[in-house]
Design a protein around this motif. Structure first.
Motif, PDB file in Angstrom:
ATOM      1  N   TYR A   1       0.821  -1.208   0.000  1.00 36.42           N
ATOM      2  CA  TYR A   1       0.000   0.000   0.000  1.00 36.42           C
ATOM      3  C   TYR A   1       0.855   1.259   0.000  1.00 36.42           C
ATOM      4  CZ  TYR A   1      -3.516  -3.458   1.016  1.00 36.42           C
ATOM      5  OH  TYR A   1      -4.327  -4.560   0.934  1.00 36.42           O
ATOM      6  N   ASN A   2       0.654   2.082  -1.024  1.00 33.60           N
ATOM      7  CA  ASN A   2       1.374   3.347  -1.133  1.00 33.60           C
ATOM      8  C   ASN A   2       0.538   4.445  -0.483  1.00 33.60           C
ATOM      9  OD1 ASN A   2       2.502   5.766  -1.913  1.00 33.60           O
ATOM     10  ND2 ASN A   2       2.359   5.393  -4.125  1.00 33.60           N
ATOM     11  N   GLY A   3       0.954   4.845   0.704  1.00 31.17           N
ATOM     12  CA  GLY A   3       0.205   5.866   1.443  1.00 31.17           C
ATOM     13  C   GLY A   3       0.829   7.248   1.357  1.00 31.17           C
ATOM     14  N   LYS A   4       1.676   7.436   0.352  1.00 30.59           N
ATOM     15  CA  LYS A   4       2.357   8.738   0.216  1.00 30.59           C
ATOM     16  C   LYS A   4       1.394   9.804  -0.297  1.00 30.59           C
ATOM     17  CE  LYS A   4       6.841   7.608   0.883  1.00 30.59           C
ATOM     18  NZ  LYS A   4       6.452   6.709   1.980  1.00 30.59           N
ATOM     19  N   ILE A   5       1.378  10.935   0.401  1.00 31.33           N
ATOM     20  CA  ILE A   5       0.511  12.034  -0.032  1.00 31.33           C
ATOM     21  C   ILE A   5       1.214  13.368   0.133  1.00 31.33           C
ATOM     22  CG2 ILE A   5      -1.808  11.076   0.287  1.00 31.33           C
ATOM     23  CD1 ILE A   5      -1.729  12.209   3.148  1.00 31.33           C
ATOM     24  N   HIS A   6       0.702  14.371  -0.562  1.00 31.15           N
ATOM     25  CA  HIS A   6       1.188  15.739  -0.383  1.00 31.15           C
ATOM     26  C   HIS A   6       0.425  16.378   0.760  1.00 31.15           C
ATOM     27  CE1 HIS A   6       3.554  15.639  -4.026  1.00 31.15           C
ATOM     28  NE2 HIS A   6       2.516  15.142  -4.678  1.00 31.15           N
ATOM     29  N   LYS A   7       0.982  17.452   1.283  1.00 31.45           N
ATOM     30  CA  LYS A   7       0.318  18.149   2.379  1.00 31.45           C
ATOM     31  C   LYS A   7      -1.075  18.612   1.934  1.00 31.45           C
ATOM     32  CE  LYS A   7       1.288  21.436   6.037  1.00 31.45           C
ATOM     33  NZ  LYS A   7       0.669  20.521   6.993  1.00 31.45           N
ATOM     34  N   GLY A   8      -2.033  18.412   2.803  1.00 26.90           N
ATOM     35  CA  GLY A   8      -3.401  18.824   2.475  1.00 26.90           C
ATOM     36  C   GLY A   8      -4.235  17.687   1.907  1.00 26.90           C
ATOM     37  N   GLU A   9      -3.578  16.715   1.274  1.00 27.39           N
ATOM     38  CA  GLU A   9      -4.325  15.554   0.776  1.00 27.39           C
ATOM     39  C   GLU A   9      -4.550  14.587   1.939  1.00 27.39           C
ATOM     40  OE1 GLU A   9      -2.449  15.280  -3.741  1.00 27.39           O
ATOM     41  OE2 GLU A   9      -1.623  14.025  -2.169  1.00 27.39           O
ATOM     42  N   ASN A  10      -5.465  13.668   1.753  1.00 24.74           N
ATOM     43  CA  ASN A  10      -5.566  12.596   2.733  1.00 24.74           C
ATOM     44  C   ASN A  10      -5.950  11.310   2.041  1.00 24.74           C
ATOM     45  OD1 ASN A  10      -8.652  12.025   3.382  1.00 24.74           O
ATOM     46  ND2 ASN A  10      -8.398  14.237   3.128  1.00 24.74           N
ATOM     47  N   ILE A  11      -5.819  10.231   2.808  1.00 24.39           N
ATOM     48  CA  ILE A  11      -6.139   8.923   2.247  1.00 24.39           C
ATOM     49  C   ILE A  11      -7.334   8.366   3.002  1.00 24.39           C
ATOM     50  CG2 ILE A  11      -5.281   6.547   2.009  1.00 24.39           C
ATOM     51  CD1 ILE A  11      -3.193   7.654   0.487  1.00 24.39           C
ATOM     52  N   ARG A  12      -8.287   7.856   2.256  1.00 25.10           N
ATOM     53  CA  ARG A  12      -9.370   7.108   2.894  1.00 25.10           C
ATOM     54  C   ARG A  12      -8.972   5.638   2.802  1.00 25.10           C
ATOM     55  NH1 ARG A  12     -13.883  10.637   2.592  1.00 25.10           N
ATOM     56  NH2 ARG A  12     -12.956  12.683   2.924  1.00 25.10           N
ATOM     57  N   VAL A  13      -9.103   4.960   3.900  1.00 27.22           N
ATOM     58  CA  VAL A  13      -8.693   3.559   3.936  1.00 27.22           C
ATOM     59  C   VAL A  13      -9.905   2.690   4.257  1.00 27.22           C
ATOM     60  CG1 VAL A  13      -7.150   1.891   5.015  1.00 27.22           C
ATOM     61  CG2 VAL A  13      -6.411   4.258   4.757  1.00 27.22           C
ATOM     62  N   PHE A  14     -10.072   1.630   3.485  1.00 30.89           N
ATOM     63  CA  PHE A  14     -11.236   0.767   3.655  1.00 30.89           C
ATOM     64  C   PHE A  14     -10.805  -0.673   3.954  1.00 30.89           C
ATOM     65  CE2 PHE A  14     -12.403   4.211   0.682  1.00 30.89           C
ATOM     66  CZ  PHE A  14     -13.318   4.867   1.504  1.00 30.89           C
ATOM     67  N   PRO A  15     -10.570  -0.981   5.219  1.00 28.58           N
ATOM     68  CA  PRO A  15     -10.031  -2.309   5.567  1.00 28.58           C
ATOM     69  C   PRO A  15     -10.985  -3.464   5.283  1.00 28.58           C
ATOM     70  CG  PRO A  15      -9.764  -0.744   7.384  1.00 28.58           C
ATOM     71  CD  PRO A  15     -10.699  -0.121   6.400  1.00 28.58           C
ATOM     72  N   ILE A  16     -12.302  -3.201   5.212  1.00 27.51           N
ATOM     73  CA  ILE A  16     -13.207  -4.327   4.944  1.00 27.51           C
ATOM     74  C   ILE A  16     -13.778  -4.248   3.527  1.00 27.51           C
ATOM     75  CG2 ILE A  16     -13.753  -4.841   7.365  1.00 27.51           C
ATOM     76  CD1 ILE A  16     -16.473  -3.417   6.938  1.00 27.51           C
ATOM     77  N   SER A  17     -12.986  -3.677   2.612  1.00 25.90           N
ATOM     78  CA  SER A  17     -13.387  -3.594   1.204  1.00 25.90           C
ATOM     79  C   SER A  17     -13.878  -4.933   0.658  1.00 25.90           C
ATOM     80  CB  SER A  17     -12.194  -3.165   0.343  1.00 25.90           C
ATOM     81  OG  SER A  17     -11.933  -1.805   0.511  1.00 25.90           O
ATOM     82  N   ASN A  18     -13.160  -5.997   0.996  1.00 23.29           N
ATOM     83  CA  ASN A  18     -13.453  -7.298   0.392  1.00 23.29           C
ATOM     84  C   ASN A  18     -14.473  -8.134   1.160  1.00 23.29           C
ATOM     85  OD1 ASN A  18     -11.921  -7.189  -1.966  1.00 23.29           O
ATOM     86  ND2 ASN A  18     -10.038  -7.626  -0.826  1.00 23.29           N
ATOM     87  N   TRP A  19     -15.089  -7.554   2.174  1.00 21.72           N
ATOM     88  CA  TRP A  19     -16.107  -8.283   2.930  1.00 21.72           C
ATOM     89  C   TRP A  19     -17.480  -8.015   2.301  1.00 21.72           C
ATOM     90  CZ3 TRP A  19     -15.318  -9.427   8.671  1.00 21.72           C
ATOM     91  CH2 TRP A  19     -13.963  -9.430   9.013  1.00 21.72           C
TER      92      TRP A  19
END
Lengths: 413, 302
Positions: free
Chosen positions: B171-189
């Motif tokens: 997982y590439n969680g690299k972002i620029h300042k001001g951006e954010n990442i939404r993470v969905f751990p149960i995507s495959n459920w």
């Protein structure tokens, strides 16, 4: 019950989305309200039959253009298995999305339009399938109704694809003539192809044995996160959390921490805070070690007896995934599971021509979707395996640190 | 078959725990978006397991529309206390006042879409760089397309046509300042996986998930709870029904299901044989247009 993850690949208009729609429809996996919604959408169009592709094309732009841009994941189950489908785009420009879908599957369905036979995208997707080490392939010879259910057409495509498969070293190939649109050989054997004595697609998917996906032989573990609760009762607790990449670990095992090379023993293995005697891939565990050693994210904990040496030079095959071509000499960030190090690509040895599979020795530039053999040098040593021997420890990505984009899929050779 | 084999729920759990730990390792200020519904309750259970014996190393954030079921709020407070997590609540009501937003009108005036404003303000206020959500790919077709690590620009927007490749379990969680990442751990459920997991783990749920008697009105075939947040017209007939909820959203936009299922076992058995999707049966807000969810997600929604 287990899970079978598979991808559908093939050229645009080969009917991938229709095939998935058909599979879901005929296995009664489409819920009533979803069906009602696509019936409504279909009515806006000219011909009367339900457009099964509408089930998977989820984005507005996809419905407008009638194409698949990005992978859509679908879920269904029968009494025998649970299935996760990655419905991948067929267009050349979206190949990187196809690779995203293909990186996590056990099986690939490669669709071929019976009227056209093996085309460039068939070859491209088959190369990617072979590169990614997908063991099982179903060659779905689709739209067989449009060639009058001809056995000759089917036979010729089988011969044509077999040559390709041989060149790529693909094994476990199953050929099925079908019409996704009409449902021939999807769930039930078709009366229109009496000359075909194989299983229909769903039965094949329910029964195919998928083995060797998880490597239980080579012990590989990378520290993902160091757990230090630092509460009064857990003051000295220091757990190394991570996923067992491959192999089996037991309490009391002598291990070495790499790349530092320090030996110690496993004092405890915990899963969700509870102690277990042993653990195996792909479990997410926490390891506690006997000695106090400086260990951080990305370090590997390997059984002491394993013959593996950290190294900072490697031969790789990589697929370029970014619109901006590879900048020779630029430093990228290489992420190998949880370990991130600076890396530079050197000595581009050849590019693979996706049509002829020939190696093109002169590599001037590396552009989007191109597959290249090269060597790579990293700023710190990595503990990796060849991808073909151990998929989960043999892959990495490259990140452009100025754009943060994932620019390449890297396979260690 | 070797004994070194995980059943499908164990596989899904291992994958989700891996994702949770990846968030904790890669980000400085993550948060778990908690709604009080079964999916976010499952997230909390997985997070507990990922970081045991330690505590969950990030706060639970609730974007409160003010239209919640009281039972869900009670449960939220109980759970945060139970797991020892910090609970951050930000109210849509306050955003409406501060930003002079227009309250939606109508019979079932839903603040669902307005949550996005409060959510984006909250992300900015606490400088969250990763927000963990309970969205599943089987829920809806725009969600079926989303990555597990999904990049949002500084306006909170999702660009579905230009998603990062996401290969293997890297997982590439690299972002620029001001951006954010939404993470969905149960995507495959799937919905049923969540229910089977809740049953296997014996996770307590808010009482509204089980059969109870409630005053409802019937609207276009759906049962809507009588509450101060909806407009009762003269033509409406208030009836008492035995119902349970299949999802927990706002009282304005979540419909109840007629049911006598009073135990987890009975609820799971009913869900296993249902022929209507979760959103189709219980959400009033998804029916507006075919791309309703895609549009909301592009704008920064959960």
């Amino acid at each position: 019950m287990d899970i079978l993850r598979f991808i559908t690949a093939g050229s645009v208009d080969d009917g991938k989305s229709t095939l998935i729609g058909r599979l879901l429809y005929d296995s009664k996996s489409i819920l009533a309200d979803h069906l009602e919604a696509i019936e409504k959408s279909t009515k806006n169009k000219e011909n009367g039959a339900i457009d099964l592709a509408l089930l998977t094309d989820g984005l507005r732009a996809e419905r407008e253009q009638g194409i698949t841009i990005d992978v859509a994941y679908r879920y269904f189950s029968t009494d025998k298995r649970k299935f996760i489908i990655a419905d991948a785009p067929g267009h050349v420009q979206y190949t990187r999305n196809m690779i995203t879908g293909a990186s996590n599957v056990d099986l690939a369905i490669v669709l071929i339009d019976a009227r056209h036979g093996v085309v460039e995208q068939t070859r491209r997707h088959s190369i990617i399938t072979s590169l990614l080490g997908i063991q099982h392939i179903v060659v779905a010879i689709n739209k067989i109704d449009l060639v009058n259910y001809s056995e000759d057409v089917y036979d010729n495509i089988v011969i044509e694809y077999s040559k390709l498969a041989q060149k790529l070293g693909l094994q476990h190939i199953t050929y099925i003539p079908m019409s996704a649109l009409n449902g021939d050989n999807i769930v039930e054997p078709s009366v229109n192809t009496p000359w075909f004595d194989g299983k229909p697609l769903l039965e094949y998917l329910e029964t195919v044995e998928i083995d060797n996906v998880v490597n239980l032989t080579d012990s590989r573990f990378q520290v993902q996160y160091v757990l230090r609760p630092q509460t009064a009762e857990l003051h000295d607790y220091r757990g190394y959390a991570g996923k067992i990449t491959s192999g089996i670990y037991k309490k009391g095992d002598t291990v070495k921490v790499l790349p530092a090379g320090i030996e110690t023993t496993i004092d405890k293995i915990e899963i969700a805070g509870k102690e277990v005697e042993e653990a195996f891939a792909p479990q997410s565990v926490t390891m506690l070690l006997s000695d106090d050693i400086d260990i951080s994210r990305g370090d590997a904990i390997i059984k002491a007896a394993e013959a593996i040496t950290p190294t900072n030079e490697a031969e790789v095959l990589f697929c370029w995934l970014d619109d901006k071509p590879l900048q020779k000499g630029n430093k990228y960030l290489l992420q190998h599971n949880t370990r991130s190090v600076k890396a530079v690509i050197k000595n581009l040895s050849y590019k693979i021509d996706v049509n002829t599979l020939d190696h093109i020795e002169e590599v001037e530039q590396v552009k989007l979707n191109e597959i290249v053999k090269a060597s790579i040098k990293t700023a710190a040593p990595l503990v990796f395996d060849a991808y073909k021997d151990n998929r989960s420890n043999g892959a990495a990505i490259l990140i452009d640190e100025t754009s943060n984009a994932t620019v390449a899929a890297v396979l260690f050779q | 078959m070797s004994t070194y084999h995980l059943n499908y729920l164990e596989q899904l759990e291992a994958e989700s725990i891996h994702i949770f730990r990846e968030v904790a390792a890669q980000f400085e200020r993550p948060a778990l978006l908690f709604s009080g519904g079964k999916d976010s309750i499952t997230l909390v259970q997985l997070a507990r397991k990922a970081f045991a014996p330690g505590k969950i190393p990030f706060p639970l954030v609730h974007i409160d529309t003010g239209h919640n079921f009281p039972e869900a709020l009670e449960y939220r407070d109980w759970l945060a206390n139970e797991v020892g997590a910090t609970l951050i609540v930000r109210k849509v009501e306050d955003t409406i006042k501060q930003k002079k937003l227009t309250e939606p009108k109508g019979k079932f005036a839903s603040r669902n879409w307005l949550q996005t404003y409060t959510l984006l303000d909250t992300i900015e206020e606490f400088e969250f760089d990763a927000c963990i959500g309970g969205a599943r790919r089987d829920e809806e077709k725009a969600r079926a397309k989303e990555r597990i690590f999904s990049v949002r620009d500084e306006f909170g927007q999702w660009d579905p046509k230009l998603q990062r490749p996401e290969l293997w379990n890297i997982y590439n969680g690299k972002i620029h300042k001001g951006e954010n990442i939404r993470v969905f751990p149960i995507s495959n459920w799937t919905e049923l996986d969540v229910w089977n997991y809740i049953r296997a783990e014996n996770i307590p749920l808010p009482s509204i998930y089980f059969s109870h008697e409630r005053d409802v009105i019937e609207h276009e075939g759906q049962l809507i709870a009588v509450s101060p947040f909806i407009r009762i017209d003269e033509s409406d007939v208030i009836i008492k029904k035995q119902v349970r909820y299949r999802t927990v959203g706002d009282m304005t936009c979540t419909a109840a299901v007629e049911s006598f299922a009073a135990t987890l076992e009975e609820v799971v058995n009913e869900i296993a044989v249902t022929r209507i999707s979760e959103r189709g049966e219980t959400r009033i807000d998804d029916k507006v247009t075919e791309a309703a969810m895609e549009d909301r997600k592009k704008g920064g929604y959960f």
